[in-house]
Design an enzyme around this catalytic site. Structure first.
Site, PDB file in Angstrom:
ATOM      1  CG  ASP A  67       5.938 -88.102  42.174  1.00 49.81           C
ATOM      2  OD1 ASP A  67       7.025 -87.334  42.445  1.00 49.81           O
ATOM      3  OD2 ASP A  67       5.724 -88.275  40.807  1.00 49.81           O
ATOM      4  CG  ASN A 137       3.080 -91.742  30.004  1.00 47.16           C
ATOM      5  OD1 ASN A 137       3.337 -90.891  30.552  1.00 47.16           O
ATOM      6  ND2 ASN A 137       3.129 -92.973  30.654  1.00 47.16           N
ATOM      7  CG  HIS A 139       3.786 -89.496  34.035  1.00 45.34           C
ATOM      8  ND1 HIS A 139       4.257 -90.866  33.871  1.00 45.34           N
ATOM      9  CD2 HIS A 139       4.430 -88.638  33.861  1.00 45.34           C
ATOM     10  CE1 HIS A 139       5.498 -90.466  33.944  1.00 45.34           C
ATOM     11  NE2 HIS A 139       5.596 -89.195  34.256  1.00 45.34           N
ATOM     12  CD  GLU A 144       3.050 -93.879  34.644  1.00 46.56           C
ATOM     13  OE1 GLU A 144       2.742 -93.085  33.734  1.00 46.56           O
ATOM     14  OE2 GLU A 144       4.140 -94.473  34.701  1.00 46.56           O
TER      15      GLU A 144
HETATM   16  C1  GLP Z   1       8.771 -88.531  36.734  1.00 42.57           C
HETATM   17  C2  GLP Z   1       8.045 -87.773  37.805  1.00 42.57           C
HETATM   18  C3  GLP Z   1       7.233 -86.626  37.102  1.00 42.57           C
HETATM   19  C4  GLP Z   1       8.006 -85.762  35.984  1.00 42.57           C
HETATM   20  C5  GLP Z   1       8.489 -86.863  34.892  1.00 42.57           C
HETATM   21  C6  GLP Z   1       9.312 -85.970  33.958  1.00 42.57           C
HETATM   22  O1  GLP Z   1       7.917 -89.363  35.937  1.00 42.57           O
HETATM   23  N1  GLP Z   1       7.290 -88.393  38.735  1.00 42.57           N
HETATM   24  O2  GLP Z   1       6.747 -85.670  37.978  1.00 42.57           O
HETATM   25  O3  GLP Z   1       7.444 -84.898  35.532  1.00 42.57           O
HETATM   26  O4  GLP Z   1       9.544 -87.826  35.857  1.00 42.57           O
HETATM   27  O5  GLP Z   1      10.625 -85.996  34.157  1.00 42.57           O
HETATM   28  P1  GLP Z   1      11.885 -85.226  33.303  1.00 42.57           P
HETATM   29  O6  GLP Z   1      11.578 -83.888  33.623  1.00 42.57           O
HETATM   30  O7  GLP Z   1      12.960 -85.585  33.915  1.00 42.57           O
HETATM   31  O8  GLP Z   1      11.618 -85.525  31.739  1.00 42.57           O
END
Ligand code: GLP
Length: 257
Positions: A67, A137, A139, A144
């Site tokens: 993404d 959440n 995702h 989402e």
């Molecule tokens: C963002 C990214 C996800 C990732 C998430 C969690 O939303 N789009 O791919 O898994 O963050 O991030 P973190 O590992 O910093 O908690």
């Protein structure tokens, strides 16, 4: 589904790196699906160390990132392009011609751009190994809650929770993009193998729902229950509790509430 519980974040990172390194060595032309976020940072460090030691060659590999924030150019310090360059690509020998990240600066026909990204994955032979983190959440990527479980790469509005979780990276909330281009859940499920990494108490509920809960669009990661080769690698919350208990001298029972 395989659930692997490791003692701490370092063990999660090194075990994930071991799996990925093994996959790259047995298939040098591997197509990797890559993720951003704080969770895979340790994994990228381990892979860089293996590469520097001469034990891991990415020269024939291809990558597709999950993404990118809409509106952020690659030079923006909070863009996922920037993150990947800083934390991985500039330290290993993955050819820039084989690196793919959705372009956050596109405008106009988003659907056509996203269809092209999907086509590019297909033309590369599909993703062999997809790395995922998980949002609070539930995702994956930026799928989402209420994302279709059959969704493909597309433009997606970010949830309030995701904006809240990430706005501190930006000078003020108005600077944080409210949309992103993300691979869909269908895209992720098409990967031959999936490795999801999770660390931290804030993720415990999402991980539990993803593994044990019903398959529901309210928790995108629960769709992974339908995948034939998925590994959840998580840090033991019990150990983290024990550690916090020692450090803060509070009853472990209180922590469990
Ligand atoms: C963002 C990214 C996800 C990732 C998430 C969690 O939303 N789009 O791919 O898994 O963050 O991030 P973190 O590992 O910093 O908690």
């Amino acid at each position: 589904m395989l659930v692997v519980i490791k003692k701490d974040y370092e063990e999660v990172s090194s075990e994930a790196a071991r799996i990925i390194a093994g996959a790259v060595r047995s298939n040098p032309t591997i197509v990797l699906g890559l993720a951003t976020g704080s969770t895979p940072l340790g994994l990228y460090k381990e892979l860089i160390a293996l590469h520097r030691a001469g034990d891991l060659d990415f020269s024939q590999a291809t990558s597709f990132n999950l993404d990118e924030y809409l509106g952020l150019p690659a030079s923006h310090p909070q863009s996922f392009h920037f993150f990947m360059k800083q934390n991985f690509f500039s330290h290993v020998n993955l050819s820039s011609a084989n690196v793919h990240i959705p372009d956050g600066t596109i405008s106009g026909d988003y659907d056509a751009y996203c269809a092209q990204y999907e086509q590019c994955i297909k033309a590369a032979g599909g993703i062999d190994l997809q790395i995922l983190g998980i949002g609070r959440n539930g995702h994956v990527g930026f799928n989402e809650p209420t994302s279709s479980l059959a969704s493909r790469t597309r433009l997606k509005a970010l949830s309030r929770e995701t904006v809240d979780d990430n706005r501190h990276f930006f000078a003020n909330e108005s600077e944080m993009p409210k949309c992103a281009i993300t691979m869909g859940i269908g895209t992720i499920l098409d990967s031959r193998r999936v490795l999801l990494l999770a660390s931290g108490r804030s993720k415990a509920a999402a991980v539990a729902k993803a593994i044990e809960g019903p398959i529901t669009s309210s928790v995108s990661a629960s769709a992974l229950q339908m995948h034939a080769d998925v590994t959840f690698m998580k840090r033991s919350v019990t150990n983290a509790n024990r550690w916090r208990h020692r450090r803060h001298k509070i009853s472990p029972r209180r922590l469990q509430r």
